[in-house]
Design an enzyme around this catalytic site. Structure first.
Site, mmCIF file in Angstrom:
data_model
loop_
_atom_site.group_PDB
_atom_site.id
_atom_site.type_symbol
_atom_site.label_atom_id
_atom_site.label_comp_id
_atom_site.label_asym_id
_atom_site.label_seq_id
_atom_site.Cartn_x
_atom_site.Cartn_y
_atom_site.Cartn_z
ATOM 1 N N ASN A 23 -92.666 -4.229 7.585
ATOM 2 C CA ASN A 23 -93.747 -4.921 8.285
ATOM 3 C C ASN A 23 -93.871 -4.333 9.682
ATOM 4 O OD1 ASN A 23 -94.834 -7.034 10.237
ATOM 5 N ND2 ASN A 23 -95.339 -7.959 8.268
ATOM 6 N N SER A 46 -98.557 -6.295 5.191
ATOM 7 C CA SER A 46 -99.287 -6.915 6.292
ATOM 8 C C SER A 46 -99.319 -8.407 5.986
ATOM 9 C CB SER A 46 -100.693 -6.334 6.391
ATOM 10 O OG SER A 46 -101.232 -6.673 7.654
ATOM 11 N N GLU A 47 -98.907 -9.211 6.951
ATOM 12 C CA GLU A 47 -98.606 -10.618 6.649
ATOM 13 C C GLU A 47 -99.829 -11.460 6.287
ATOM 14 O OE1 GLU A 47 -97.911 -9.085 9.493
ATOM 15 O OE2 GLU A 47 -98.451 -10.280 11.241
ATOM 16 N N ASN A 48 -101.026 -10.914 6.487
ATOM 17 C CA ASN A 48 -102.197 -11.663 6.023
ATOM 18 C C ASN A 48 -102.368 -11.573 4.505
ATOM 19 O OD1 ASN A 48 -102.844 -8.906 6.635
ATOM 20 N ND2 ASN A 48 -104.959 -9.389 6.182
ATOM 21 N N SER A 88 -96.745 -14.612 1.278
ATOM 22 C CA SER A 88 -96.473 -13.550 2.250
ATOM 23 C C SER A 88 -95.267 -13.907 3.116
ATOM 24 C CB SER A 88 -97.704 -13.341 3.132
ATOM 25 O OG SER A 88 -97.461 -12.350 4.090
#
Lengths: 218, 233
Positions: A23, A46-48, A88
């Site tokens: 990340n 990507s944390e979205n 996520s």
């Protein structure tokens, strides 16, 4: 010579190993993707809600339903997947992500990090940073060693509101690579042409120097 | 088959009152319920508490509700990119609770799944944990966070059927699935509303049981916040 932002990213890219899920935070960490060796397999999260993030799209091929955590339009690579926000952060808190690289305003000798809030200045929020730093086994911070006034950002104790405690493992700055140990910042490498004395001057937190400190290799 | 279809956004938003707590799916401007937001501007309800990862931009997304001062409190993880938001926050007109992004998602998920609260490592040792119960498990410290309690959840999905089954697209998925069933009434707008049987049950992301009202959305703008492209050679 102190490193440029690209060179900091280039040095951090050496920490990215084959088989890692990684990340990347916003700023210098985003640049790391440009320097990862091509002969290893790495997936960027990507944390979205995407794993297997690719480069920016070609002009005209951008998709509003495909963005990264910086809200930039992106593409995916073969093997990519999409998922919801709770999943996520299950990846993140559940320590399935191998390496987190993020920026910081301050880091303390005990591994505390501050990177989300400056009192008196408009606060935008922590986004996913608190989840990331509280959970990752392996956190590398990319930052400048000092602020614009020349004051150290590697401190005994953070002065800004914290993002997480005892979490940072390694710091790569424009001057040095340092590991956070029980007793403070252990100096591992120095930027080419930067002396140990310069690093001592620029570091407020406890700095541990053992033997000869090699120059970074890229 | 239990039918969840309503005719339009007006029917979908029936029952909204001043002072209610509303959830909105979306990350940035991606996957936001554009039709519901536009209708809420018309309804002009005030003193709303809004749970949403972000607060839109000045002239789009939740920024439209902020412009009309309909929002009393925002619960978000990141709220940059919005001058009116900043003005209202600094003047004290708007109450803002900033929470970690994963905590926001899990507080939705907990509400959906019947958990009153959960322990998370996020925010331990920071001001986010102030006033909250903390506890040690296996040598590591955690913060107790509570499930959200909301009146309406506004969701944007890509495809849906008459039974309320949903499929999301790309990273427009984000918080949307987690908010389904996390409020008393879940309202879904879709780009494509299909008859029952048109969606392969194997491909359904969210079953219709979590949805009370679904309608065919229209005129999606899908604004891009940060256009980043590369040139062909």
């Amino acid at each position: 010579m102190a490193l440029s932002k690209d060179q900091i990213a280039q040095r951090i890219a050496k920490e990215v190993k084959d088989g890692y899920y990684v990340n990347l935070g916003i700023g210098i960490p985003t640049l790391v993707a440009n320097f990862v060796r091509e002969d290893i397999n790495v997936e960027f999260q990507s944390e979205n809600g995407v794993l297997g993030m690719g480069p920016f799209p070609f002009e005209g091929e951008e998709d509003p339903d495909l963005i990264n955590a910086g809200k930039q339009t992106i593409t995916t690579l073969p093997g990519a997947s999409f998922f919801d926000s709770a999943m996520s952060f299950s990846m993140i808190r559940g320590q399935h992500v191998d390496l987190t690289i993020l920026g910081a305003m301050e880091v303390s000798e005990s591994g505390d990090i501050a990177n989300w809030k400056i009192p008196g200045v408009m606060v935008k929020g922590m986004g996913g940073a608190m989840d990331l730093v509280a959970s990752a086994e392996n956190i590398i911070v990319a930052m400048m060693h000092t602020n614009k006034a020349g004051e150290s950002k590697l401190l005994k104790k953070c002065s800004l509101p914290l993002t997480g405690v005892h979490c940072v493992k390694k710091v790569v700055t424009n001057l040095a690579v340092l590991e956070i140990t029980k007793n403070g910042f252990q100096l591992l490498e120095r930027a080419p042409g930067v002396s140990v004395e310069e690093i001592i001057t620029a570091t407020e937190g406890n700095l541990i120097i053992k033997g000869d400190i090699p120059e970074m290799k890229f | 088959m239990i039918r969840k279809v309503v005719n339009n956004v007006t029917e979908a938003c029936k029952g909204i009152e001043n002072g209610m707590t509303l959830m909105f799916g979306g990350f940035g401007l991606s996957g936001i319920p554009e039709n519901a937001i536009a209708h809420l501007v018309k309804l002009n309800n005030t003193k709303l508490t809004c749970i949403s990862n972000n607060a839109g931009v000045d002239d789009f997304g939740l920024g439209l509700l902020l412009q009309k001062k309909q929002i009393k409190k925002m619960i978000s993880s990141y709220v940059g990119e919005n001058a009116e938001f900043e003005r209202q926050m600094l003047s004290g007109e708007l109450d803002v609770e900033l929470i970690p992004q994963g905590t926001l998602a899990q507080r939705c998920q907990a509400a959906q799944g019947g958990f009153p609260a959960f322990y998370t490592p996020a925010g331990y040792g920071t001001e986010v944990a102030e006033g909250k119960e903390t506890r040690e498990f296996n040598g590591k410290w955690y913060v107790l966070e509570k499930a959200f309690e909301a009146d309406f959840a506004f969701i944007k999905a890509w495809k849906g059927d008459e039974a309320g089954n949903l499929i999301f697209k790309g990273t427009a998925r984000n918080f949307n699935p987690n908010m389904c069933g996390a409020a008393k009434i879940t309202v879904v707008e879709v780009e494509e509303l299909l008859p029952a049987g048109a969606l392969d049950p194997n491909q359904v992301h969210i079953p219709g049981i979590f949805v009370q009202r679904i309608f065919q959305g229209k005129n999606y703008e899908k604004r891009i916040e940060q256009l980043t492209v590369r040139k062909r050679n």
